[in-house]
Scaffold this active site. Structure first.
Site, PDB file in Angstrom:
ATOM      1  NE  ARG A   1      47.587  53.393  41.897  1.00 41.34           N
ATOM      2  CZ  ARG A   1      48.725  51.956  42.499  1.00 41.34           C
ATOM      3  NH1 ARG A   1      49.641  51.247  41.691  1.00 41.34           N
ATOM      4  NH2 ARG A   1      48.670  51.795  43.636  1.00 41.34           N
TER       5      ARG A   1
ATOM      6  CE  LYS B   1      48.855  56.490  43.319  1.00 38.62           C
ATOM      7  NZ  LYS B   1      48.004  57.003  44.374  1.00 38.62           N
TER       8      LYS B   1
ATOM      9  CG  HIS C   1      40.630  54.266  41.591  1.00 38.25           C
ATOM     10  ND1 HIS C   1      41.622  54.006  40.207  1.00 38.25           N
ATOM     11  CD2 HIS C   1      40.537  54.459  41.881  1.00 38.25           C
ATOM     12  CE1 HIS C   1      42.702  53.609  42.106  1.00 38.25           C
ATOM     13  NE2 HIS C   1      41.716  54.416  43.179  1.00 38.25           N
TER      14      HIS C   1
ATOM     15  NE  ARG D   1      44.194  50.554  42.034  1.00 39.65           N
ATOM     16  CZ  ARG D   1      45.262  49.798  41.762  1.00 39.65           C
ATOM     17  NH1 ARG D   1      45.429  49.059  41.282  1.00 39.65           N
ATOM     18  NH2 ARG D   1      46.086  50.055  43.749  1.00 39.65           N
TER      19      ARG D   1
ATOM     20  CG  HIS E   1      47.289  48.254  47.099  1.00 43.87           C
ATOM     21  ND1 HIS E   1      46.358  47.858  48.186  1.00 43.87           N
ATOM     22  CD2 HIS E   1      46.677  49.812  46.707  1.00 43.87           C
ATOM     23  CE1 HIS E   1      45.236  48.831  47.521  1.00 43.87           C
ATOM     24  NE2 HIS E   1      45.723  49.655  46.258  1.00 43.87           N
TER      25      HIS E   1
ATOM     26  CE1 TYR F   1      39.633  47.234  46.744  1.00 41.66           C
ATOM     27  CE2 TYR F   1      41.984  47.426  47.679  1.00 41.66           C
ATOM     28  CZ  TYR F   1      40.936  47.641  46.603  1.00 41.66           C
ATOM     29  OH  TYR F   1      41.471  48.934  46.279  1.00 41.66           O
TER      30      TYR F   1
END
Length: 308
Positions: free
Chosen positions: A162, A185, A253, A256, A279, A288
């Site tokens: 990110r 995150k 982004h 990525r 994730h 994806y």
């Protein structure tokens, strides 16, 4: 008009946020969003019932109350995605409050936000991703700034970082080896491989950068030596994509997203890609597969002799 929130409700909200910060490792941005969303709900109930909502009234929330809240959000022009986020925050708060106060939060838990169409990632083609990196480097008048921008975008595409993670690198993370530990995150840690091309791009930038990479200082510096503002990377990427004739979806982004999609197309394992991206849920990574299927069907339609 400013509505008074009961001290008990405000204290409960702050206690929940403290627990969310400590136990779940939520970022300050997430905590701020949680506070605003739940506070908005309590303010609505205060107005709806024309009296401050202490803990006992909060425990008596009804299904009509929840319907009225969602109707209020719709009336404010709140979109389905944002509405779902706000409702999710309220439910999280109520889960915690119900356990603490010993009541059943059925009305809140049964509330349903309108469904929204989840937008799929829009990756760049491989040649476009490479062209983006090359073109980004040519946007700056100063060679060290061009090298800096290229190094950042290379890390987004080559490591799946990110932008906040790339700009969060500190001097103590140097020199980059074959892998890099990233704290993403929610404080979630992951190890990502660092390709030789990414190391070379970073080495070039460090060699040209006029600022020494001190251990606690950011690796990527602004023109005056402070931490690099992510908006500058967004602007230089925008300039590059206009020069290349790429769509508006060609953002930092998107680099990525391209990393993940190109790995998947090359036969990468979905679980491994989930780990590389950081994730929390496999369902996020599974988007994806849809992107790749769309790409495959386009190739099929364009090249298969029976497709015409």
């Amino acid at each position: 008009m400013t509505l008074e929130i009961s001290p008990a409700a405000r204290d409960a909200l702050e206690s929940w946020l403290t627990a969310a910060r400590a136990l779940k490792g939520n970022s300050e941005n997430t905590i701020t969003a949680y506070r605003a969303d739940v506070l908005e709900f309590i303010v609505f109930l205060t107005s709806h019932h024309a009296e401050p909502q202490g803990l006992a009234p909060l425990a008596r929330v009804t299904t009509p109350d929840m319907r009225a809240f969602l109707a209020h959000l719709r009336g404010q022009g709140v979109g389905s995605r944002t509405m779902a986020r706000k409702l999710s925050a309220v439910k999280s708060f109520y889960r915690w409050l119900a356990e603490l106060e010993g009541f059943e939060p059925t009305a809140v838990m049964m509330a349903r936000a309108p469904k929204f169409q989840k937008k799929l990632p829009r990756p760049l083609a491989e040649d476009a991703a490479k062209a983006m990196i090359d073109t980004v480097e040519m946007q700056a008048a100063d060679s060290w700034i061009g090298a800096r921008d290229a190094a950042v975008v290379t890390l987004l595409y080559g490591c799946g970082l990110r932008i906040s993670e790339a700009l969060g690198l500190r001097g103590r993370d140097l020199p980059l080896g074959e892998s890099l530990r990233i704290v993403g995150k929610g404080g979630k840690e992951r190890i990502v491989p660092v390709l030789p091309i990414a190391r070379r791009a970073l080495d070039t930038y460090l060699r040209l950068c006029p600022y020494d990479p001190e251990p606690d200082a950011p690796v990527f510096r602004g023109k005056r030596g402070g931490a690099l503002n992510p908006r500058l990377i967004q602007k230089v990427t925008e300039a590059a994509r206009l020069q290349l004739g790429l769509p508006a979806t060609a953002t930092p982004h998107a680099m990525r997203h391209s990393f993940a999609t190109h790995l998947l197309a090359a036969g990468g394992d979905l679980r491994a890609i989930q780990e590389l991206l950081g994730h929390a849920s496999l369902s996020t990574t599974q988007a994806y597969t849809s992107v790749d299927e769309v790409h495959l069907m386009k190739v099929y339609a364009a090249t298969h002799p029976k497709a015409g």
